[in-house]
Design a protein around this motif. Structure first.
Motif, mmCIF file in Angstrom:
data_model
loop_
_atom_site.group_PDB
_atom_site.id
_atom_site.type_symbol
_atom_site.label_atom_id
_atom_site.label_comp_id
_atom_site.label_asym_id
_atom_site.label_seq_id
_atom_site.Cartn_x
_atom_site.Cartn_y
_atom_site.Cartn_z
ATOM 1 N N GLU A 126 0.896 -1.187 0.098
ATOM 2 C CA GLU A 126 -0.183 -0.177 0.015
ATOM 3 C C GLU A 126 0.761 1.208 0.002
ATOM 4 N N GLN A 127 1.958 1.184 0.605
ATOM 5 C CA GLN A 127 2.838 2.156 0.574
ATOM 6 C C GLN A 127 3.385 2.686 -0.550
ATOM 7 N N GLY A 129 1.656 2.202 -3.315
ATOM 8 C CA GLY A 129 0.586 2.673 -4.376
ATOM 9 C C GLY A 129 -0.017 1.307 -4.896
ATOM 10 N N SER A 422 8.558 4.698 -1.998
ATOM 11 C CA SER A 422 7.343 4.921 -1.113
ATOM 12 C C SER A 422 7.249 6.361 -0.703
ATOM 13 N N THR A 423 8.395 6.890 -0.290
ATOM 14 C CA THR A 423 8.551 8.211 0.146
ATOM 15 C C THR A 423 9.850 8.907 -0.133
ATOM 16 N N SER A 424 9.496 10.057 -0.441
ATOM 17 C CA SER A 424 10.679 10.811 -0.828
ATOM 18 C C SER A 424 11.230 11.773 0.498
#
Lengths: 521, 247
Positions: A126-127, A129, A422-424
């Motif tokens: 889910e992280q 997407g 997943s995250t910047s």
């Protein structure tokens, strides 16, 4: 004029009668009608003569309704047929039942759980997407648990979800324990019909030699030899797959896949419908129905898109390396330390490898030589000498197991995989996700020592441009064209007349010659 | 879907594989509100996302008074900064739709394709190379998808006497029986097929509600499918574009 007046009266009367009939209609809810109710109100008002009657008419009406007699119970009971939602919920309620006794639960804790932590994997996906909603993932986890209880299996995994036009499929990948899980019905299934055995023809020839001349010529067509499917636990049939439409509905086992089915699945492009017995209409004709097509697509997707970080799996060290045989098994590397996100997200994708065997064009993972077996089958045939020996086909080779993704072919300049983070914002916690461009819907993630693959999509390979099915084959020739059977045009009447004239001329000359000879005598 | 209830609406689409990561959802909640305020929209809807090879485009539509025609499209690659999609004239749109292959993910990327030569007697003539910016292609594709696939249930929108399309506040939803029927859904675009209906068919239509094309009149049939997910949620999927879902 009298005629008109009569008409108008009748139409007014009609309107009046319609209005009265409408007012006399009983209400379905309370059983009273407007006409009676209004007459009751007017009666009450005339009896009691309250002040400002028009302002209290609403209260009067409510009063009258309250004091009217109403039936308490209906004699006809309404039976509600259970809606589809209720039926499904009842099926799913069984999933939620906790069936293990407390003592059994303690014993189970020591054993390694068969069902993986689906919720944790879903969170990581889910992280990046990808995936399904959390509630659905939990239901899938419960359904996998139920599956693992019903059948004796070694491992089970949530493979993914395939969408169809009328229903979806949730797919579980299962590996049975040694010796278990052989379904005898499956083993006996054959794909296409075997080519007609020639032994029948030889007995006929011996008996009916006289009629041989009159019989129409027999077909010379020999279908290509059927390539047998791989054994269970090997190659394309390494894992067994179970599908269901919704968690809660019992799982259905998919049949093993044959090379013919994979070869045909490569040539056609179909949506799934959600019914396992739906026919697959295609050219060339697909050997099987939707369950076979689904199994073939699952195998193709697994072979193309199941990847893992490099060094997670290793070949066993004690095997001697043989150059000819491809290695087909590996073990988990216990000393795997995990890789940094930079290595995993590198666009050249050298940090990932395939861990499912490549499927050769033949439809198997290990190449099968069809010529050897063909010679054994046709031993008794009389016409063996006339048959041309096909050339020995070349063995097909594919990339070996654990090949890095950097070796994947590019499609028209676009890379075969895309990477996302997943995250910047937090590079130390970021999860690396990769998504296949060849099979849109195939995803994988990796972080620390964890990784997983999933497929959420329609089961269609990416194809630039439109798909064109194969055109039907050319019709076969009816008979060989040779000297004794050649088509020519019929002679035209003029030609026939000329021929006849020439014939008569020749006859006449002969007669004249004979007459001359007689004369000479 | 409306930006105000984004979290809840997205949950319903989860079983069709449409989810956003937590970071994306958090960013969208924030930036969509700011977009609405900055551009003075009556409401903002998240149209969807298009996945390119190197990145994704999130598309949002800002809506004014008329819910059908008063829409402006904005796009973003990181859910934070939004830019308005350019307007295209017909020839630019036709060119943009001819580009094949996936989106790159970079708005300034220029894709090329070769226009086949027209009326050329030379068999070896190669056509001209046409360059299309990815931004223009994005506009054309978003409009094409909306045109073909945007769907609204019957009764959700009404047209008031001033010909302005509004949300119907009395719309209570469709029953299960109605929802499984393709007749209950309309194409959410300016009506094209309505005029071609016969007078008898038009007489039965309610002017306030039936002002859009019905899906059932589509040719070829079977482009849009209605599926009951877990028997409670209806998704309509278009097979042509493989995605457009409506609650």
């Amino acid at each position: 004029r009298p005629g008109n007046r009569v008409n108008m009266a009748t139409s007014e009367e009609l309107a009046f009668q319609n209005a009265k009939a409408y007012l006399l209609k009983n209400s379905t809810i309370s059983g009273i009608n407007m006409y009676d109710h209004l007459s009751q109100i007017i009666n009450r008002v005339l009896d009691e003569r309250p002040d400002n009657a028009v302002d209290v008419v609403g209260d009067l009406s409510r009063d009258l309704k309250r004091t009217a007699f109403t039936k308490e119970s209906e004699t006809i009971q309404e039976t509600e047929s259970p809606s589809g939602a209720v039926a499904l919920a009842q099926a799913q309620a069984k999933l939620f039942e906790v069936t293990t006794e407390p003592e059994e639960a303690e014993a189970d804790e020591d054993l390694q759980p068969i069902v993986p932590n689906v919720a944790e994997t879903a969170f990581y996906f889910e992280q990046t997407g990808v995936g399904l909603s959390r509630e659905e993932t939990f239901r899938i986890f419960l359904a996998l648990k139920q599956l693992s209880k019903d059948q004796p299996m070694e491992t089970v995994r949530f493979w993914g979800k395939l969408f169809g036009t009328l229903g979806n499929y949730i797919v579980a990948e299962v590996e049975f324990k040694d010796g278990e899980g052989e379904d005898e019905q499956m083993e006996g299934e054959e794909g296409d019909a075997d080519p007609e055995l020639p032994q029948r023809d030889t007995s006929e020839d011996q008996e009916d030699e006289e009629e041989k001349a009159d019989e129409p010529p027999k077909s010379q067509y020999k279908p290509p030899p059927v390539i047998p499917r791989e054994e269970s636990r090997m190659g394309t049939n390494k894992k067994i797959y179970f599908v269901t439409t919704e968690p809660g509905i019992p799982w259905v086992r998919l049949p093993p896949v044959t090379p013919a089915q994979i070869a045909m699945a490569r040539k056609t492009k179909k949506f799934l419908t959600g019914r396992l017995d739906a026919p697959i209409v295609s050219n060339p004709p697909f050997p099987g129905n939707e369950s076979n097509y689904l199994r073939a697509q699952i195998q193709r997707i697994s072979a193309a898109t199941h990847v893992s970080p490099i060094n997670y799996y290793q070949f066993e060290e004690d095997e001697e390396e043989e150059e000819e045989e491809a290695r087909d098994s590996f073990v988990v590397n216990t000393e795997y330390e995990g890789m940094s996100y930079k290595e995993l997200a590198d666009p050249s994708l050298s940090g990932w490898v395939h861990h499912v065997q490549y499927i050769l064009p033949q439809g198997r993972c290990v190449w099968y030589n069809p010529v050897q077996k063909a010679e054994e089958e046709f031993e008794d045939e009389e016409e063996e000498e006339e048959r041309e020996e096909p050339d020995e086909p070349e063995p097909e080779k594919g990339p070996p197991l654990l090949t890095p993704l950097s070796e994947d072919t590019q499609l028209e300049g676009q890379p075969p995989w895309s990477t996302t983070l997943s995250t910047s914002f937090a590079t130390s916690y970021t999860i690396v996700g990769i998504h296949s461009n060849q099979w849109p819907g195939a995803h994988a993630f990796a972080i620390d020592r964890k990784f997983e693959n999933v497929y959420v999509g329609w089961g269609l390979k990416y194809q630039p441009g439109c798909f064109q099915p194969a055109l039907p084959n050319q019709g076969e020739k009816e008979h060989p064209v040779g000297e004794d059977i050649t088509e020519t045009d019929d002679p035209t009447p003029e030609e026939e007349a000329a021929l006849r004239a020439a014939q008569e001329g020749a006859d006449q000359e002969e007669e004249e010659e004979e007459e001359e000879e007689e004369d000479d005598d | 879907m409306d930006a105000d209830g984004l979290h809840l609406s997205l949950d319903y689409l989860g079983s069709s594989g449409v989810i956003l990561s937590t970071e994306q959802k958090a960013s969208l909640q924030n930036s969509l509100l700011l977009l609405k305020n900055r551009e003075k929209f009556a409401s903002v809807e998240l149209w969807g996302k298009i996945t390119g090879i190197q990145g994704e485009y999130f598309i949002a539509q800002g809506i004014g008074n008329d819910k059908l025609s008063d829409r402006k499209c904005h796009y973003s690659t990181d859910c934070r900064k939004w830019a308005q999609l350019p307007k295209l004239d017909d020839s630019a749109r036709a060119r943009a739709l001819k580009v094949e292959g996936r989106f790159m993910g970079d708005a300034s990327y220029e894709a090329e394709y070769i226009e086949p030569p027209v009326n050329s007697s030379d068999p070896h003539a190669t056509g001209q190379t046409v360059v299309v910016r990815e931004e223009d292609r994005l506009t054309a594709v978003v409009d094409a998808i909306s045109h073909d696939v945007a769907v609204a249930p019957r009764g959700a929108y009404i047209k008031n006497p001033q010909e302005v399309v509004l949300r119907n506040r009395s719309f209570r939803g469709l029953s299960i029986a109605e929802a499984s029927n393709l007749n209950s859904y309309f194409h959410f675009r300016p009506a094209e097929e309505l005029d071609k209906k016969s007078l008898i068919q038009k007489a039965n239509l309610d002017k306030a509600i039936d002002f859009l094309d019905c899906i059932e009149d589509d040719i070829p049939h079977g482009q849009l499918h209605v599926m009951l997910i877990a028997m409670t949620i209806i998704t309509t999927t278009s097979l042509r574009y493989l995605w457009l879902l409506q609650l």
